[in-house]
Design an enzyme around this catalytic site. Structure first.
Site, PDB file in Angstrom:
ATOM      1  N   LYS A  60      -4.523  -3.682   3.533  1.00  0.00           N
ATOM      2  CA  LYS A  60      -5.430  -4.825   3.646  1.00  0.00           C
ATOM      3  C   LYS A  60      -5.588  -5.231   5.116  1.00  0.00           C
ATOM      4  CE  LYS A  60      -4.290  -6.345  -1.015  1.00  0.00           C
ATOM      5  NZ  LYS A  60      -3.372  -7.102  -1.867  1.00  0.00           N
ATOM      6  N   GLN A 104       1.168 -11.724  -1.081  1.00  0.00           N
ATOM      7  CA  GLN A 104       1.288 -10.473  -1.832  1.00  0.00           C
ATOM      8  C   GLN A 104       2.243 -10.684  -3.010  1.00  0.00           C
ATOM      9  OE1 GLN A 104      -0.508  -7.629  -1.263  1.00  0.00           O
ATOM     10  NE2 GLN A 104       0.416  -6.827  -3.128  1.00  0.00           N
ATOM     11  N   ASP A 127      -7.795 -15.074  -2.151  1.00  0.00           N
ATOM     12  CA  ASP A 127      -7.372 -14.126  -3.185  1.00  0.00           C
ATOM     13  C   ASP A 127      -7.593 -14.726  -4.586  1.00  0.00           C
ATOM     14  OD1 ASP A 127      -6.368 -11.623  -3.838  1.00  0.00           O
ATOM     15  OD2 ASP A 127      -4.284 -12.290  -3.900  1.00  0.00           O
TER      16      ASP A 127
END
Ligand code: NAP
Length: 288
Positions: A60, A104, A127
């Site tokens: 990413k 994450q 996200d």
């Protein structure tokens, strides 16, 4: 005489569409940087050193760099407490130099993942993991979509898949994937059923699906004989060995459209993350 079946399904090429999305995000990032003197910045937070998570975060960040999006990495030890993680996410939420935050996950069983997600400011939740984002997504309000569900709907739109009035079946109900993708499909007037580990007679449901979303986390779990002929099949699974949740060969022989793994949903997830990071930065820098 044995009968040979040939794949009939057309591929939904997530890699190609994602490339175009990233190009667009890069152009918008460059324009913003030139105009405000500030590049969009994504903070990535990783707890521990799980090899798959380390790889995902590196991927990413590399994509961000190529698109002119800065990234700031925060690596925390595996024994980080929920309180310490919440503090870190709170600081990043308050930092005007950070426009988007990616925690994450999974974060480890000793951490209250929901509490951590909720420490992310909604305007930086690129996200789409907070309850605020889920509610906005479900109610059709302004907010960031969960990246994988958002990417899936974009891919379906790109391939002209009509959703209104269609029977959509989502296999999986996780907070980051199954539940939100069903909400987005409902928002597009599909009739949505959720299946999960307690669903009785799964195949009876999946055989009714005009649009099937596989989000189970089990390699090759759904086979062609469990699908409706002519279905649109989206395989969100990504399992060890780079294989999806759908048995591709048997599914491609009955589906009309299908995503490959890799090269389907995965690239769309990252492209959505980058796009939403630029969106977040543009909003936060609107007055600059
Ligand atoms: P998860 O949190 O483990 O959820 C899995 C879901 O599958 C659960 O809702 C579970 O039901 C259901 N399930 C498990 N066994 C089942 C069975 N036998 N029959 C029906 N349903 C069953 O997984 P996730 O995070 O949603 O991820 C799912 C997959 O998507 C994984 O392969 C993951 O790697 C992949 N993924 C890919 C991306 C990407 O960017 N491409 C992003 C996220 C996830 P219960 O709720 O009843 O337990």
């Amino acid at each position: 005489m044995s009968q040979t079946t040939f794949p009939t399904a057309r591929l939904m090429d997530g890699s190609a569409l994602a490339r175009r999305m990233v190009e667009e995000a890069a152009a918008r990032a460059a324009e913003l940087t030139a105009r405000t003197g500030q590049a969009p910045c994504l903070a990535t937070v990783l707890v521990g050193d799980d090899p798959a998570s380390v790889t995902y975060v590196r991927m990413k960040r590399n994509r961000c760099a190529k698109a002119g999006i800065e990234s700031r990495h925060v690596a925390l030890p595996a024994d980080t407490t929920t309180a310490a993680l919440v503090d870190t996410l709170g600081e990043l939420s308050a930092d005007p130099g950070v426009h988007g935050i990616l925690l994450q996950h999974p974060v480890g069983p000793h951490i209250d993942e929901r509490a951590a997600f909720e420490a992310i400011a909604p305007e930086k939740d690129v996200d789409g993991v907070t309850a605020h984002s889920f509610a906005a997504m479900s109610l059709g309000m302004d907010g960031f979509a969960s990246c994988t569900p958002g990417g899936i709907v974009r891919l379906l739109d790109h391939y002209g898949v009509e959703l209104a009035g269609k029977h959509a079946v989502v296999v999986g109900r996780s907070a980051i994937l199954g539940k939100p993708v069903g909400m987005l499909l409902l928002g597009r007037d599909a009739t949505v059923a959720y299946c999960h580990s307690r669903t009785a007679d799964l195949a009876a449901h999946t055989r009714e699906a005009d649009v099937l979303i596989a989000a189970v986390g089990r390699a090759g779990f759904l086979r062609g004989d469990q699908l409706k002929p002519g279905a649109v099949v989206v395989d969100a699974g990504y399992n060890p060995g780079n294989v999806g949740d759908v048995d591709f060969a048997s599914a491609a022989a009955v589906a009309d459209l299908i995503t490959p793994v890799p090269g389907g949903v995965g690239p769309m997830t990252i492209a959505t993350l980058l796009t939403q990071t630029v969106d977040a930065a543009r909003r936060q820098l609107a007055t600059v």
